[in-house]
Design a protein around this motif. Sequence first.
Motif, PDB file in Angstrom:
ATOM      1  N   THR A  70      14.949   5.745   2.107  1.00 42.50           N
ATOM      2  CA  THR A  70      13.732   6.397   1.406  1.00 42.50           C
ATOM      3  C   THR A  70      13.115   5.264   0.176  1.00 42.50           C
ATOM      4  O   THR A  70      14.047   4.189  -0.148  1.00 42.50           O
ATOM      5  CB  THR A  70      14.349   7.567   0.264  1.00 42.50           C
ATOM      6  OG1 THR A  70      15.437   7.131  -0.254  1.00 42.50           O
ATOM      7  CG2 THR A  70      14.693   8.798   1.331  1.00 42.50           C
ATOM      8  N   PHE A 115       7.007   9.203  -6.674  1.00 41.36           N
ATOM      9  CA  PHE A 115       6.968   9.452  -5.524  1.00 41.36           C
ATOM     10  C   PHE A 115       8.386   9.155  -4.733  1.00 41.36           C
ATOM     11  O   PHE A 115       9.060   7.858  -5.044  1.00 41.36           O
ATOM     12  CB  PHE A 115       5.939   8.915  -4.528  1.00 41.36           C
ATOM     13  CG  PHE A 115       4.745   9.213  -4.929  1.00 41.36           C
ATOM     14  CD1 PHE A 115       3.769  10.096  -4.492  1.00 41.36           C
ATOM     15  CD2 PHE A 115       3.908   8.058  -6.082  1.00 41.36           C
ATOM     16  CE1 PHE A 115       2.581  10.201  -4.715  1.00 41.36           C
ATOM     17  CE2 PHE A 115       2.697   8.448  -6.495  1.00 41.36           C
ATOM     18  CZ  PHE A 115       1.960   9.570  -6.002  1.00 41.36           C
ATOM     19  N   GLY A 117       9.500   8.678  -1.242  1.00 43.57           N
ATOM     20  CA  GLY A 117       8.750   8.845   0.375  1.00 43.57           C
ATOM     21  C   GLY A 117       9.922   8.250   1.321  1.00 43.57           C
ATOM     22  O   GLY A 117      10.837   7.708   1.021  1.00 43.57           O
ATOM     23  N   LEU A 243       1.918   4.436   1.202  1.00 38.29           N
ATOM     24  CA  LEU A 243       2.930   5.538   1.054  1.00 38.29           C
ATOM     25  C   LEU A 243       3.374   6.028   2.361  1.00 38.29           C
ATOM     26  O   LEU A 243       2.687   6.057   3.353  1.00 38.29           O
ATOM     27  CB  LEU A 243       2.593   6.629   0.347  1.00 38.29           C
ATOM     28  CG  LEU A 243       1.962   6.487  -1.143  1.00 38.29           C
ATOM     29  CD1 LEU A 243       1.328   7.808  -1.578  1.00 38.29           C
ATOM     30  CD2 LEU A 243       3.059   6.101  -2.188  1.00 38.29           C
ATOM     31  N   GLN A 247       6.570  12.886   1.312  1.00 38.47           N
ATOM     32  CA  GLN A 247       6.861  12.443  -0.266  1.00 38.47           C
ATOM     33  C   GLN A 247       7.052  13.632  -1.157  1.00 38.47           C
ATOM     34  O   GLN A 247       6.355  14.317  -1.147  1.00 38.47           O
ATOM     35  CB  GLN A 247       5.552  11.730  -0.805  1.00 38.47           C
ATOM     36  CG  GLN A 247       4.903  10.600  -0.242  1.00 38.47           C
ATOM     37  CD  GLN A 247       5.520   9.321  -0.655  1.00 38.47           C
ATOM     38  OE1 GLN A 247       5.938   9.243  -1.633  1.00 38.47           O
ATOM     39  NE2 GLN A 247       5.345   8.221   0.215  1.00 38.47           N
ATOM     40  N   VAL A 249       7.478  14.555  -4.837  1.00 35.77           N
ATOM     41  CA  VAL A 249       6.586  13.926  -5.990  1.00 35.77           C
ATOM     42  C   VAL A 249       7.128  14.917  -7.275  1.00 35.77           C
ATOM     43  O   VAL A 249       7.178  15.834  -7.206  1.00 35.77           O
ATOM     44  CB  VAL A 249       5.072  14.183  -5.836  1.00 35.77           C
ATOM     45  CG1 VAL A 249       4.361  13.634  -6.699  1.00 35.77           C
ATOM     46  CG2 VAL A 249       4.748  13.671  -4.431  1.00 35.77           C
TER      47      VAL A 249
END
Length: 280
Positions: A70, A115, A117, A243, A247, A249
Amino acid sequence: MILFLTACGQTVGRSKVDIQPDGNPITAETPTPTPSGSETPTPTPVATPTPIPSGTPVPSEYGQLMGSRTFAVVVNKTVAAIGEENGNHFAQIRTMNGISSPGAYYGIGYGNKGFLGFGLDYHAVPVSQFESLSFRTFQPTSNRPSAYNVYLNLIVDLNCDPLKPDYTVVLTPNLSGKKGVWNRYTIKKTDPMFRTPGGKGGMPDSERTSYPAPLTQLIHARPHACFVAADIFGVGMKRNQKLAPFQIVHGDSIYLQSSSVRIDDIDLHMANSSLTEDYE
């Protein structure tokens, strides 16, 4: 306030979309849909991921590595790090009080946002392959009642064509949960949890996705749509930042509160493979 996109033309190499200043993705008068189930779904047998076309994402371009799979991207007065408590490790995003000069976001955003991701292996994989996403979050009791927990952004190319992309963001409402304890969320593609921009990419009225709606509605309208790792040129997205397709957030481009959230036990299940991140 709900994050919302409207089409307004294209730029070379990437689609240009505008997103209304992305406040709370769910309004007070709109009840948050309940994700199906509170337990991790039965694991899908792990198989070889779908082959990735040329142009496979380079991990270092997608933010700070957190755990093994991640990536954290932070904007303005926001920090991200791996945390630990009682031997438990987790990703943590923290926003701080304060306004920043516009410029970090596309558009005029001045707030704080983080974020988390993942899913680079699923660049150019059809949205129809998505089955479910499960993860846990923890909000400290010090977070104010109006503080965000988290919501999802899914980065999608409606055309799935690198030469003529039509990027959009599929999002969910803010996921409410009790503070001071870990909450697990399991979201399936059939859950009424998703929104896409009305009329995005020239989609006629009959194909617009209502809110909230299952992801299957988008799949039906745009069967060729795929997840992508990309720089989304729209208000609310970090300027010049690629990105990952999925995601989680916290915060948004007009969010000014001091708050934090811990994230752990991410389980992404696709039709033929899966991804897990537990930070241990």
